[in-house]
Motif scaffolding. Structure first.
Motif, short mmCIF file in Angstrom:
data_model
loop_
_atom_site.label_atom_id
_atom_site.label_comp_id
_atom_site.label_asym_id
_atom_site.label_seq_id
_atom_site.Cartn_x
_atom_site.Cartn_y
_atom_site.Cartn_z
N LEU A 162 0.85 -1.19 0.00
CA LEU A 162 0.00 0.00 0.00
C LEU A 162 0.88 1.24 0.00
O LEU A 162 1.70 1.42 0.91
N THR A 163 0.75 2.06 -1.04
CA THR A 163 1.46 3.33 -1.12
C THR A 163 0.45 4.43 -1.40
O THR A 163 -0.64 4.18 -1.91
N ARG A 164 0.81 5.66 -1.07
CA ARG A 164 -0.08 6.79 -1.36
C ARG A 164 -0.36 6.90 -2.86
O ARG A 164 -1.49 7.11 -3.27
N GLU A 165 0.69 6.75 -3.64
CA GLU A 165 0.57 6.94 -5.09
C GLU A 165 -0.34 5.89 -5.74
O GLU A 165 -1.02 6.18 -6.71
N LYS A 180 -5.62 2.30 -6.91
CA LYS A 180 -5.55 1.02 -7.62
C LYS A 180 -5.56 -0.15 -6.65
O LYS A 180 -6.18 -1.17 -6.90
N THR A 181 -4.85 0.01 -5.53
CA THR A 181 -4.79 -1.07 -4.54
C THR A 181 -6.17 -1.37 -3.98
O THR A 181 -6.59 -2.52 -3.92
N PHE A 182 -6.90 -0.33 -3.60
CA PHE A 182 -8.23 -0.56 -3.03
C PHE A 182 -9.24 -1.01 -4.08
O PHE A 182 -10.16 -1.77 -3.77
N ASP A 183 -9.06 -0.59 -5.33
CA ASP A 183 -9.90 -1.14 -6.42
C ASP A 183 -9.66 -2.64 -6.55
O ASP A 183 -10.60 -3.42 -6.72
N PHE A 184 -8.40 -3.04 -6.47
CA PHE A 184 -8.05 -4.46 -6.55
C PHE A 184 -8.65 -5.23 -5.38
O PHE A 184 -9.21 -6.31 -5.55
N ILE A 185 -8.55 -4.66 -4.18
CA ILE A 185 -9.10 -5.32 -3.00
C ILE A 185 -10.61 -5.48 -3.12
O ILE A 185 -11.17 -6.53 -2.79
N ARG A 186 -11.29 -4.44 -3.64
CA ARG A 186 -12.74 -4.55 -3.87
C ARG A 186 -13.05 -5.71 -4.82
O ARG A 186 -13.99 -6.46 -4.61
N ILE A 210 -6.17 -11.03 3.21
CA ILE A 210 -5.34 -10.04 2.50
C ILE A 210 -4.43 -9.37 3.51
O ILE A 210 -4.89 -8.82 4.51
N MET A 211 -3.14 -9.41 3.23
CA MET A 211 -2.14 -8.72 4.05
C MET A 211 -1.63 -7.54 3.24
O MET A 211 -1.43 -7.68 2.03
N ILE A 212 -1.43 -6.42 3.90
CA ILE A 212 -0.85 -5.28 3.21
C ILE A 212 0.41 -4.86 3.94
O ILE A 212 0.51 -4.97 5.16
N THR A 213 1.36 -4.40 3.17
CA THR A 213 2.59 -3.88 3.73
C THR A 213 2.68 -2.40 3.36
O THR A 213 2.18 -1.98 2.33
N GLY A 214 3.26 -1.64 4.24
CA GLY A 214 3.39 -0.21 4.00
C GLY A 214 3.99 0.48 5.21
O GLY A 214 4.28 -0.16 6.22
N THR A 215 4.15 1.78 5.10
CA THR A 215 4.70 2.55 6.21
C THR A 215 3.61 2.86 7.22
O THR A 215 2.41 2.81 6.90
N GLN A 248 -2.15 -5.96 8.64
CA GLN A 248 -1.08 -5.01 8.35
C GLN A 248 0.29 -5.56 8.71
O GLN A 248 0.47 -6.13 9.78
N ILE A 249 1.23 -5.39 7.79
CA ILE A 249 2.63 -5.75 8.03
C ILE A 249 3.45 -4.47 7.81
O ILE A 249 3.70 -4.09 6.68
N PRO A 250 3.83 -3.79 8.91
CA PRO A 250 4.61 -2.56 8.74
C PRO A 250 5.96 -2.85 8.09
O PRO A 250 6.58 -3.87 8.36
N LYS A 251 6.36 -1.94 7.23
CA LYS A 251 7.68 -2.07 6.62
C LYS A 251 8.74 -1.78 7.68
O LYS A 251 8.67 -0.80 8.39
N ALA A 252 9.71 -2.65 7.76
CA ALA A 252 10.81 -2.49 8.71
C ALA A 252 11.95 -1.77 8.00
O ALA A 252 12.99 -2.34 7.73
N ILE A 253 11.74 -0.52 7.70
CA ILE A 253 12.68 0.26 6.89
C ILE A 253 14.07 0.31 7.51
O ILE A 253 15.06 0.24 6.82
N ARG A 254 14.15 0.43 8.81
CA ARG A 254 15.44 0.62 9.46
C ARG A 254 16.14 -0.69 9.82
O ARG A 254 17.19 -0.68 10.41
N ILE A 255 15.54 -1.79 9.50
CA ILE A 255 16.14 -3.08 9.82
C ILE A 255 16.51 -3.77 8.50
O ILE A 255 15.65 -4.33 7.83
#
Length: 99
Positions: A35-38, A42-48, A61-66, A84-91
């Motif tokens: 899931l991204t802002r940009e 499209k992501t939510f259309d796909f989920i629908r 459905i699992m989503i990853t994002g910040t 929800q699976i948070p992105k582990a950006i710093r790891i």
């Protein structure tokens, strides 16, 4: 694109039409989407579409994002009961797994 792993198979796709034929052959056990802002529309259309289709409506459905993106779209995340699976950006070791 299909990659084989010892205990599971990954199907990568860009749109619902690309995936539809594969779903008829083999029902996935989970969807994992980024899931991204940009691309949120499209992501939510796909989920629908997933939730409406009789073949896929019960697949988790699992989503990853910040965390920021999760906060911004929390209403839709709750509405569709997304995991929800948070992105582990710093790891570093987790960054490649999530991507």
């Amino acid at each position: 694109m299909v990659e084989e792993y010892p205990s599971f198979q990954i199907l990568a796709f860009d749109n619902w039409e690309d995936l539809e034929d594969d779903l008829i052959k083999e029902k996935p056990v989970v969807f994992i989407l980024e899931l991204t802002r940009e691309e949120s529309g499209k992501t939510f259309d796909f989920i629908r579409a997933i939730k409406k289709d009789t073949l896929t409506k019960d697949i988790p459905i699992m989503i990853t994002g910040t965390r920021d993106v999760f906060g911004e779209f929390q209403h839709d995340i709750s509405k569709f009961d997304l995991h929800q699976i948070p992105k582990a950006i710093r790891i570093p070791q987790f960054k490649s797994v999530v991507q």
